[in-house]
Write a protein that holds these residues in place. Structure first.
Motif, short mmCIF file in Angstrom:
data_model
loop_
_atom_site.label_atom_id
_atom_site.label_comp_id
_atom_site.label_asym_id
_atom_site.label_seq_id
_atom_site.Cartn_x
_atom_site.Cartn_y
_atom_site.Cartn_z
N VAL A 90 0.84 -1.21 0.00
CA VAL A 90 0.00 0.00 0.00
C VAL A 90 0.87 1.25 0.00
CG1 VAL A 90 -1.67 1.33 1.35
CG2 VAL A 90 -1.96 -1.14 1.11
N MET A 91 1.95 1.22 0.77
CA MET A 91 2.87 2.36 0.80
C MET A 91 3.47 2.63 -0.57
SD MET A 91 4.75 1.62 4.46
CE MET A 91 6.11 2.73 4.14
N SER A 92 3.84 1.57 -1.28
CA SER A 92 4.40 1.75 -2.62
C SER A 92 3.38 2.35 -3.57
CB SER A 92 4.92 0.41 -3.16
OG SER A 92 3.86 -0.49 -3.40
N PHE A 134 4.34 5.09 9.17
CA PHE A 134 4.80 5.54 7.86
C PHE A 134 3.62 5.58 6.88
CE2 PHE A 134 9.61 5.01 7.16
CZ PHE A 134 9.89 5.51 8.42
N CYS A 135 2.89 4.49 6.86
CA CYS A 135 1.77 4.37 5.92
C CYS A 135 0.71 5.43 6.21
CB CYS A 135 1.17 2.97 6.01
SG CYS A 135 -0.04 2.59 4.73
N LEU A 138 1.79 8.79 4.87
CA LEU A 138 1.67 8.85 3.42
C LEU A 138 0.22 8.98 2.97
CD1 LEU A 138 4.28 6.18 2.24
CD2 LEU A 138 4.48 8.67 2.13
N PHE A 139 -0.71 8.38 3.71
CA PHE A 139 -2.13 8.53 3.39
C PHE A 139 -2.52 10.01 3.42
CE2 PHE A 139 -3.36 3.98 4.12
CZ PHE A 139 -4.16 3.85 3.00
N ILE A 140 -2.03 10.73 4.42
CA ILE A 140 -2.39 12.14 4.57
C ILE A 140 -1.76 12.98 3.47
CG2 ILE A 140 -2.25 14.14 6.10
CD1 ILE A 140 -2.21 12.09 8.45
N VAL A 163 -7.90 7.43 8.10
CA VAL A 163 -7.09 6.21 8.19
C VAL A 163 -5.64 6.57 8.54
CG1 VAL A 163 -6.15 4.27 6.87
CG2 VAL A 163 -8.56 4.89 6.64
N GLY A 164 -5.16 7.66 7.97
CA GLY A 164 -3.79 8.08 8.25
C GLY A 164 -3.57 8.38 9.71
#
Length: 353
Positions: A90-92, A134-135, A138-140, A163-164
């Protein structure tokens, strides 16, 4: 699926990590707080949340892992390891989205894959809790950058902010950084392009609503940390010892003012040199300035999405004074910044790209 949206490198890296977890060569482990909550609270995460337990919010994140592990009959750490593999993929995907929204599609594939490679390399050195934070961060960034590009606030953007913050709640410091970044999305829109807020009033409203959901637990976390470090007016200074601030204080002879955490395997030469790592950062910044880097000018000339990436780095650096976990949250935004500026950087130092 378009090449810009799908990364073969991310797919094969995820597959390789999945096989490593399956073979038992790589394991992500739940921390002691998660296990303590499981033993004490069990199947009542909502009760722990509503009771104001300091770890209630993060247990909401961890509980599904324990529940699935119990249902399937496997160790929770194994389930958590598979979850971390999914989180990395998901991060990628988020990195791909952010890079495309912030720096357009030119050179997108190599930039994206370089960052993806770094993410999976870092995964070998990080615990799972940090990956979740981290994830979340990145969502934000993804929500804000996509809003700035599309100029239309969507329900998916609000969901990403929610979610972030939830994923970042695995630590009080990372939660505060995520909340600050969420507020920063609105601040950047207000300062740089107020039309965004006028055309999308629900953006600010939804972000404020998300922050309201988490503010009580953020305050609980702050109070808990201040109490841990003495609860007096000097507690904030002592808290610096939990992060990079302790290294800076120690290197300039003020180590007695902070309560610096012990770092494993830092004896001998490494232990003597490590407190001075920040001087290397200062040296790099000075060299970059010599070759034409002007932070203020860069901020003024950048788009709102680019400045959101800048803000995510700055917030991680400031929060990193009090906690290394917060400092590490800025690594991927920093990689995004460097990859997006590699051509002008190389041109300034005399290389062609």
């Amino acid at each position: 699926m378009k090449t810009e949206r799908f990364s073969l490198l991310a797919f094969f890296a995820t597959l390789a990590l999945l096989l490593m977890v399956f073979a038992g060569w790589k394991t992500f482990t739940l921390n002691s707080q998660a296990w303590d909550m499981w033993h004490v609270v069990g199947h009542n995460p909502v009760g722990a949340l509503l009771s104001g337990h300091p770890h209630g919010l993060r247990y909401v994140v961890y509980y599904p892992i324990f529940a699935v592990a119990e249902f399937v009959g496997v160790p929770p750490d194994l389930v958590f390891s598979y979850v971390c593999v999914l989180v990395l993929y998901v991060m990628s995907t988020l990195v791909s989205q952010i890079d495309s929204d912030v720096w357009s599609s030119q050179g997108h594939i190599w930039r994206r894959d370089a960052i993806v490679l770094c993410i999976f390399a870092l995964a070998a050195l990080m615990n799972g809790r940090l990956l979740l934070a981290f994830c979340g961060y990145l969502f934000i960034v993804s929500a804000g950058a996509n809003w700035f590009k599309c100029r239309e606030w969507k329900l998916s953007h609000a969901a990403c902010v929610l979610v972030g913050c939830l994923l970042a709640a695995v630590s009080s410091g990372t939660l505060l950084a995520a909340m600050a970044l969420s507020a920063g999305v609105v601040l950047i829109a207000y300062i740089m392009d107020s039309r965004l807020l006028k055309d999308n009033p629900l953006s600010a409203i939804s972000i404020v609503m998300v922050l309201v959901l988490f503010v009580s637990y953020a305050l609980i976390g702050i109070g808990k940390n201040l109490a841990y470090f003495g609860g007096d007016e000097a507690a904030v200074v002592r808290m610096l010892g939990h992060g990079a601030g302790g290294d800076i204080a120690k290197s300039i002879g003020l180590g007695d003012l902070v309560e610096q955490d012990e770092i494993p395997a830092t004896e001998g030469l490494l232990g003597a040199v490590l407190p001075y790592w920040w001087l290397g950062v200062v040296a790099v910044a000075l060299v970059a300035r010599y070759y034409g880097w002007r932070p203020v000018r860069m901020v003024r000339a950048s788009s709102p999405a680019q400045n959101l990436v800048h803000m995510s780095i700055v917030l991680a650096m400031v929060g990193g004074l009090f906690g290394y976990s917060v400092l590490m949250m800025g690594v991927i935004p920093l990689l995004l910044f460097v990859s997006g500026n590699v051509k002008p950087i190389l041109s300034r130092v005399g290389f062609s790209a």
